[in-house]
Scaffold this motif. Structure first.
Motif, PDB file in Angstrom:
ATOM      1  N   GLN A   1      21.015  29.151   1.063  1.00 59.35           N
ATOM      2  CA  GLN A   1      20.694  30.319  -0.053  1.00 59.35           C
ATOM      3  C   GLN A   1      22.104  30.763  -0.384  1.00 59.35           C
ATOM      4  O   GLN A   1      22.178  30.813  -1.372  1.00 59.35           O
ATOM      5  N   HIS A   2      22.881  31.326   0.832  1.00 61.01           N
ATOM      6  CA  HIS A   2      24.131  32.150   0.434  1.00 61.01           C
ATOM      7  C   HIS A   2      25.239  31.118   0.237  1.00 61.01           C
ATOM      8  O   HIS A   2      26.564  31.688  -0.201  1.00 61.01           O
TER       9      HIS A   2
ATOM     10  N   VAL B   1      14.425  22.532   7.515  1.00 59.00           N
ATOM     11  CA  VAL B   1      13.907  22.310   6.124  1.00 59.00           C
ATOM     12  C   VAL B   1      12.797  23.618   6.071  1.00 59.00           C
ATOM     13  O   VAL B   1      12.491  24.213   7.060  1.00 59.00           O
ATOM     14  N   GLY B   2      12.573  24.006   4.750  1.00 61.96           N
ATOM     15  CA  GLY B   2      11.336  24.782   4.693  1.00 61.96           C
ATOM     16  C   GLY B   2      11.487  25.592   3.257  1.00 61.96           C
ATOM     17  O   GLY B   2      12.282  25.307   2.680  1.00 61.96           O
ATOM     18  N   GLU B   3      10.124  25.950   2.977  1.00 57.89           N
ATOM     19  CA  GLU B   3       9.855  26.236   1.628  1.00 57.89           C
ATOM     20  C   GLU B   3      10.184  27.876   1.296  1.00 57.89           C
ATOM     21  O   GLU B   3       9.893  28.625   2.230  1.00 57.89           O
TER      22      GLU B   3
ATOM     23  N   GLU C   1      11.414  25.791   9.143  1.00 57.22           N
ATOM     24  CA  GLU C   1      11.408  27.194   8.682  1.00 57.22           C
ATOM     25  C   GLU C   1      10.862  27.597   7.536  1.00 57.22           C
ATOM     26  O   GLU C   1      11.953  27.780   6.632  1.00 57.22           O
ATOM     27  N   PRO C   2       9.709  28.072   7.422  1.00 60.29           N
ATOM     28  CA  PRO C   2       9.499  28.464   5.926  1.00 60.29           C
ATOM     29  C   PRO C   2       9.984  29.820   5.587  1.00 60.29           C
ATOM     30  O   PRO C   2      10.098  30.627   6.599  1.00 60.29           O
ATOM     31  N   ILE C   3      10.737  29.849   4.418  1.00 58.43           N
ATOM     32  CA  ILE C   3      11.744  30.948   4.604  1.00 58.43           C
ATOM     33  C   ILE C   3      11.146  32.277   4.285  1.00 58.43           C
ATOM     34  O   ILE C   3      11.680  33.258   4.842  1.00 58.43           O
ATOM     35  N   TRP C   4       9.908  32.169   4.047  1.00 55.21           N
ATOM     36  CA  TRP C   4       9.158  33.450   3.747  1.00 55.21           C
ATOM     37  C   TRP C   4       8.925  34.048   5.241  1.00 55.21           C
ATOM     38  O   TRP C   4       8.492  35.189   5.603  1.00 55.21           O
ATOM     39  N   ALA C   5       9.027  33.556   6.094  1.00 58.24           N
ATOM     40  CA  ALA C   5       8.584  33.917   7.592  1.00 58.24           C
ATOM     41  C   ALA C   5      10.020  34.105   8.312  1.00 58.24           C
ATOM     42  O   ALA C   5       9.870  34.948   9.549  1.00 58.24           O
TER      43      ALA C   5
ATOM     44  N   HIS D   1      20.439  25.630   7.690  1.00 57.45           N
ATOM     45  CA  HIS D   1      19.635  26.564   7.780  1.00 57.45           C
ATOM     46  C   HIS D   1      19.456  27.279   6.557  1.00 57.45           C
ATOM     47  O   HIS D   1      20.491  27.340   5.600  1.00 57.45           O
ATOM     48  N   SER D   2      18.354  27.864   6.281  1.00 54.11           N
ATOM     49  CA  SER D   2      18.043  28.476   4.949  1.00 54.11           C
ATOM     50  C   SER D   2      18.962  29.576   4.551  1.00 54.11           C
ATOM     51  O   SER D   2      19.396  29.595   3.092  1.00 54.11           O
ATOM     52  N   GLU D   3      19.354  30.313   5.426  1.00 52.75           N
ATOM     53  CA  GLU D   3      20.517  31.193   5.023  1.00 52.75           C
ATOM     54  C   GLU D   3      21.821  30.418   4.516  1.00 52.75           C
ATOM     55  O   GLU D   3      22.431  30.928   3.467  1.00 52.75           O
ATOM     56  N   ARG D   4      22.190  29.194   5.011  1.00 58.56           N
ATOM     57  CA  ARG D   4      23.244  28.655   4.336  1.00 58.56           C
ATOM     58  C   ARG D   4      22.956  28.087   3.286  1.00 58.56           C
ATOM     59  O   ARG D   4      23.618  27.989   2.207  1.00 58.56           O
TER      60      ARG D   4
END
Ligand code: PEP
Length: 250
Positions: free
Chosen positions: A101-102, A128-130, A167-171, A96-99
């Motif tokens: 990232q953080h 995945v996502g930008e 999952e686009p991160i900006w969304a 997941h993008s939160e993982r």
């Protein structure tokens, strides 16, 4: 595509309590007779036992939000794929993008987690996502392909057993949703990448995630390569989540 029934997955993130979970699940279960798609709830690991009991005899599958890349041993704080399996976990979100990232999760780490889940009989939901900066720089396709390539490389022919979530991160959590056309474009890229790796790419569900809600779910789910949703905020409200499950049932 008709061969894949829609899959709708709630990601509770770090939300809930014993009391709130019981009431949310009771409200969701009350509406399930009208639901005919696949559904799952990915909950904090401390609540897996509670949810396993609450979801028994329901058609909703249990999911986790992360898994250790290790089998067992001196990894304080981590939860193994076998442990998740023991609690009836059918799906596990990985990357997941939160993982990413953080917790600085690399593509390779995400690939290892995917392997562990598959080996334990759990379906990994590979995210995945930008970022917005990457989209604006025209790097969306390159980013998601790099992220998925690491997972394909590590998993070989088992790759048809995964679920992918774009999952686009900006969304995510922003109220900004990818347009149906933006989502379909990326989903088609991911489908083609899977097709190059397996003869069974048509079996892989590719979910969209990022501010999906009761109002925008129908047009996203109408896209040929959008096979379901990974839903954060809107999965915490029973009426909204049920409405989306019903939309996915059509
Ligand atoms: C998510 O957490 O995977 C997600 C898509 O969140 P939200 O629906 O709240 O944007």
């Amino acid at each position: 595509m008709s061969m894949r029934s829609k899959l709708m997955v709630g990601n509770w993130k770090m939300n809930g309590s014993l009391t709130a979970n019981a009431s949310l699940v009771a409200d969701i279960l009350a509406g399930m007779p009208a639901v005919h798609c696949r559904a799952a709830l990915c909950v904090p690991s401390v609540y897996l036992a509670q949810l396993q009991a609450l979801l028994t005899a329901s058609s909703i599958d249990l999911g986790a939000q992360d898994v250790s890349p290790h089998g067992s041993g001196a990894f304080t704080g981590e939860v193994s794929a076998d442990m998740l399996h023991e609690f009836g976990v059918r799906y596990c979100i990985v990357g997941h993008s939160e993982r990413r990232q953080h917790h600085a999760e690399s593509d390779e780490l995400v690939a290892s987690k995917t392997q562990r889940a598959l080996a334990a009989g759990i379906t990994p939901i590979v995210c995945v996502g930008e970022s917005l900066a990457e989209r604006e720089a025209g790097q969306t396709e390159a980013v998601v392909k790099r992220q998925l390539a690491a997972v394909i490389h590590a998993n070989g022919h088992c790759i048809s057993e995964i679920v992918v979530a774009y999952e686009p991160i900006w969304a995510i959590g922003t109220g900004l949703t990818a347009s149906p056309e933006q989502a379909q474009q990326v989903h088609a890229v991911l489908r083609a990448q899977l097709q190059a790796a397996t003869a069974h790419a048509d079996r892989v569900s590719i979910l969209y995630g990022g501010s999906m809600n009761a109002a925008n779910a129908a047009e996203l789910l109408a896209q040929p390569d959008v096979d379901g949703g990974l839903i954060g905020g809107a999965a915490l409200k029973a009426p909204d989540f049920l409405s989306m499950l019903k939309t996915a049932s059509r």
